[in-house]
Scaffold this active site. Structure first.
Site, PDB file in Angstrom:
ATOM      1  N   LYS A  14       4.828   3.881  -4.276  1.00  0.00           N
ATOM      2  CA  LYS A  14       3.854   4.887  -4.733  1.00  0.00           C
ATOM      3  C   LYS A  14       3.267   5.664  -3.552  1.00  0.00           C
ATOM      4  O   LYS A  14       3.217   6.883  -3.575  1.00  0.00           O
ATOM      5  CB  LYS A  14       2.683   4.225  -5.483  1.00  0.00           C
ATOM      6  CG  LYS A  14       3.072   3.386  -6.679  1.00  0.00           C
ATOM      7  CD  LYS A  14       1.841   2.817  -7.374  1.00  0.00           C
ATOM      8  CE  LYS A  14       1.044   1.833  -6.524  1.00  0.00           C
ATOM      9  NZ  LYS A  14       1.682   0.528  -6.314  1.00  0.00           N
ATOM     10  N   ARG A  89      -5.837   0.652 -12.714  1.00  0.00           N
ATOM     11  CA  ARG A  89      -5.100  -0.600 -12.551  1.00  0.00           C
ATOM     12  C   ARG A  89      -5.278  -1.521 -13.740  1.00  0.00           C
ATOM     13  O   ARG A  89      -4.741  -2.621 -13.754  1.00  0.00           O
ATOM     14  CB  ARG A  89      -5.599  -1.302 -11.292  1.00  0.00           C
ATOM     15  CG  ARG A  89      -4.567  -1.378 -10.177  1.00  0.00           C
ATOM     16  CD  ARG A  89      -5.217  -2.115  -9.033  1.00  0.00           C
ATOM     17  NE  ARG A  89      -4.284  -2.581  -8.053  1.00  0.00           N
ATOM     18  CZ  ARG A  89      -3.854  -1.874  -7.011  1.00  0.00           C
ATOM     19  NH1 ARG A  89      -4.226  -0.629  -6.856  1.00  0.00           N
ATOM     20  NH2 ARG A  89      -3.045  -2.419  -6.130  1.00  0.00           N
ATOM     21  N   ARG A 128       7.378  -4.046   5.164  1.00  0.00           N
ATOM     22  CA  ARG A 128       6.229  -3.194   5.480  1.00  0.00           C
ATOM     23  C   ARG A 128       5.263  -3.926   6.415  1.00  0.00           C
ATOM     24  O   ARG A 128       4.790  -3.360   7.395  1.00  0.00           O
ATOM     25  CB  ARG A 128       5.505  -2.791   4.196  1.00  0.00           C
ATOM     26  CG  ARG A 128       4.207  -2.037   4.455  1.00  0.00           C
ATOM     27  CD  ARG A 128       3.594  -1.489   3.183  1.00  0.00           C
ATOM     28  NE  ARG A 128       2.911  -2.521   2.406  1.00  0.00           N
ATOM     29  CZ  ARG A 128       2.443  -2.338   1.173  1.00  0.00           C
ATOM     30  NH1 ARG A 128       2.615  -1.184   0.570  1.00  0.00           N
ATOM     31  NH2 ARG A 128       1.820  -3.294   0.540  1.00  0.00           N
ATOM     32  N   ARG A 137      -1.572  -5.905   6.912  1.00  0.00           N
ATOM     33  CA  ARG A 137      -2.715  -5.926   6.003  1.00  0.00           C
ATOM     34  C   ARG A 137      -3.089  -7.359   5.689  1.00  0.00           C
ATOM     35  O   ARG A 137      -2.228  -8.218   5.573  1.00  0.00           O
ATOM     36  CB  ARG A 137      -2.329  -5.200   4.711  1.00  0.00           C
ATOM     37  CG  ARG A 137      -2.673  -3.750   4.714  1.00  0.00           C
ATOM     38  CD  ARG A 137      -2.045  -3.047   3.558  1.00  0.00           C
ATOM     39  NE  ARG A 137      -2.335  -3.679   2.268  1.00  0.00           N
ATOM     40  CZ  ARG A 137      -2.016  -3.135   1.106  1.00  0.00           C
ATOM     41  NH1 ARG A 137      -1.401  -1.971   1.073  1.00  0.00           N
ATOM     42  NH2 ARG A 137      -2.295  -3.744  -0.018  1.00  0.00           N
ATOM     43  N   ARG A 148      -1.255 -10.565  -6.165  1.00  0.00           N
ATOM     44  CA  ARG A 148      -1.214  -9.130  -6.503  1.00  0.00           C
ATOM     45  C   ARG A 148      -0.147  -8.847  -7.556  1.00  0.00           C
ATOM     46  O   ARG A 148      -0.348  -8.034  -8.450  1.00  0.00           O
ATOM     47  CB  ARG A 148      -0.968  -8.296  -5.239  1.00  0.00           C
ATOM     48  CG  ARG A 148      -2.259  -8.056  -4.447  1.00  0.00           C
ATOM     49  CD  ARG A 148      -1.989  -7.796  -2.979  1.00  0.00           C
ATOM     50  NE  ARG A 148      -1.161  -6.641  -2.734  1.00  0.00           N
ATOM     51  CZ  ARG A 148      -0.419  -6.462  -1.639  1.00  0.00           C
ATOM     52  NH1 ARG A 148      -0.416  -7.376  -0.685  1.00  0.00           N
ATOM     53  NH2 ARG A 148       0.299  -5.371  -1.507  1.00  0.00           N
TER      54      ARG A 148
HETATM   55  P1  ADP Z   1      -0.758  -2.496  -3.402  1.00  0.00           P
HETATM   56  O1  ADP Z   1      -0.462  -1.530  -4.491  1.00  0.00           O
HETATM   57  O2  ADP Z   1       0.315  -2.539  -2.355  1.00  0.00           O
HETATM   58  O3  ADP Z   1      -1.125  -3.859  -3.908  1.00  0.00           O
HETATM   59  P2  ADP Z   1      -3.271  -1.102  -2.769  1.00  0.00           P
HETATM   60  O4  ADP Z   1      -3.562  -0.576  -1.421  1.00  0.00           O
HETATM   61  O5  ADP Z   1      -3.083  -0.144  -3.868  1.00  0.00           O
HETATM   62  O6  ADP Z   1      -2.027  -2.049  -2.577  1.00  0.00           O
HETATM   63  O7  ADP Z   1      -4.455  -2.106  -3.209  1.00  0.00           O
HETATM   64  C1  ADP Z   1      -4.868  -3.174  -2.398  1.00  0.00           C
HETATM   65  C2  ADP Z   1      -6.032  -3.923  -3.050  1.00  0.00           C
HETATM   66  O8  ADP Z   1      -7.146  -3.023  -3.237  1.00  0.00           O
HETATM   67  C3  ADP Z   1      -5.783  -4.485  -4.441  1.00  0.00           C
HETATM   68  O9  ADP Z   1      -5.131  -5.736  -4.404  1.00  0.00           O
HETATM   69  C4  ADP Z   1      -7.230  -4.581  -4.977  1.00  0.00           C
HETATM   70  O10 ADP Z   1      -7.911  -5.672  -4.436  1.00  0.00           O
HETATM   71  C5  ADP Z   1      -7.874  -3.324  -4.414  1.00  0.00           C
HETATM   72  N1  ADP Z   1      -7.763  -2.181  -5.357  1.00  0.00           N
HETATM   73  C6  ADP Z   1      -7.119  -1.003  -5.112  1.00  0.00           C
HETATM   74  N2  ADP Z   1      -7.216  -0.186  -6.179  1.00  0.00           N
HETATM   75  C7  ADP Z   1      -7.915  -0.853  -7.123  1.00  0.00           C
HETATM   76  C8  ADP Z   1      -8.327  -0.559  -8.454  1.00  0.00           C
HETATM   77  N3  ADP Z   1      -8.013   0.604  -9.036  1.00  0.00           N
HETATM   78  N4  ADP Z   1      -9.046  -1.495  -9.121  1.00  0.00           N
HETATM   79  C9  ADP Z   1      -9.367  -2.657  -8.558  1.00  0.00           C
HETATM   80  N5  ADP Z   1      -9.002  -3.013  -7.329  1.00  0.00           N
HETATM   81  C10 ADP Z   1      -8.281  -2.129  -6.599  1.00  0.00           C
END
Ligand code: ADP
Length: 191
Positions: A14, A89, A128, A137, A148
């Site tokens: 994404k 999400r 990554r 990260r 996740r």
């Molecule tokens: P990835 O898609 O690789 O898991 P992201 O950078 O999108 O990584 O998200 C990392 C973390 O940030 C998630 O595991 C969550 O803890 C938090 N997060 C990001 N976006 C949201 C969201 N829309 N709602 C709740 N938590 C979020």
């Protein structure tokens, strides 16, 4: 003005695709993950509140991310449009987004689902993590990662059906190489 969601599990690509569409078409990438990490790095109250939750791979509270997005999409620098990356999400966030858009007399143009084999995700994220300059990260370790993926399957995957019902979902094969994925999205969006 195009309003898009890129939907898919961690490691689906994404962020990579959103960055390309930002560069090529001026669509602003709105990554809630990046915004939350920026808050953590800045040491803000919000950052301190979400730090541990993110490190273990859980979702931060809906009101936190809904608030961030509501504020961000109202900013004047968004002219050509935006791509939501990592938001919504879960169904509650999707409903909050619907309300937000509705109150602005607005609606989504498309939800692009990046579909990938479950088996490929772990390898992609490990690659990554290894390639990240300045340290991986905090949530790219095996434990947080499986959390996740579990959270994605339980809470985020139902959005495929949610947006499918609304007729805005477009699915792309995320197992193709990066350029092919970009091209397929461009074709679907008639860009
Ligand atoms: P990835 O898609 O690789 O898991 P992201 O950078 O999108 O990584 O998200 C990392 C973390 O940030 C998630 O595991 C969550 O803890 C938090 N997060 C990001 N976006 C949201 C969201 N829309 N709602 C709740 N938590 C979020």
């Amino acid at each position: 003005m195009k309003k898009l969601i890129f939907l898919g599990p961690p490691g689906a690509g994404k962020g990579t695709q959103a960055q390309r569409f930002q560069e090529r078409y001026g669509l602003v990438q709105l990554s809630t993950g990046d915004m939350l990490r920026a808050a953590i790095n800045a040491g803000s109250d919000l950052g301190n509140k979400v730090k541990d939750i993110m490190a273990r791979g859980d979702l931060v509270p809906d009101d936190v991310v809904v608030g961030i997005i509501a504020e961000r999409i109202a900013q004047p620098d968004i002219k050509a449009g935006y791509i939501l990356d990592g938001f919504p999400r879960n169904v509650a966030q999707a409903e909050a987004l619907d309300e937000m858009l509705c109150s602005r007399n607005d609606r989504l143009d498309a939800v692009i689902e990046l579909r990938v084999d479950k088996g490929a995700l772990l390898g992609r994220i490990e690659t990554r993590a290894a390639a990240t300059v300045g340290g991986a990260r905090e949530d790219d370790n095996a434990e947080a990662l499986s959390k996740r993926l579990e959270v994605y399957n339980a809470q985020t995957a139902p959005l495929v059906e949610y947006y499918g019902h609304r007729g805005v979902l477009k699915t792309v094969d995320g197992m193709q190489d990066i350029d092919q994925v970009t091209h397929q999205i461009e074709t679907l969006l008639e860009l």
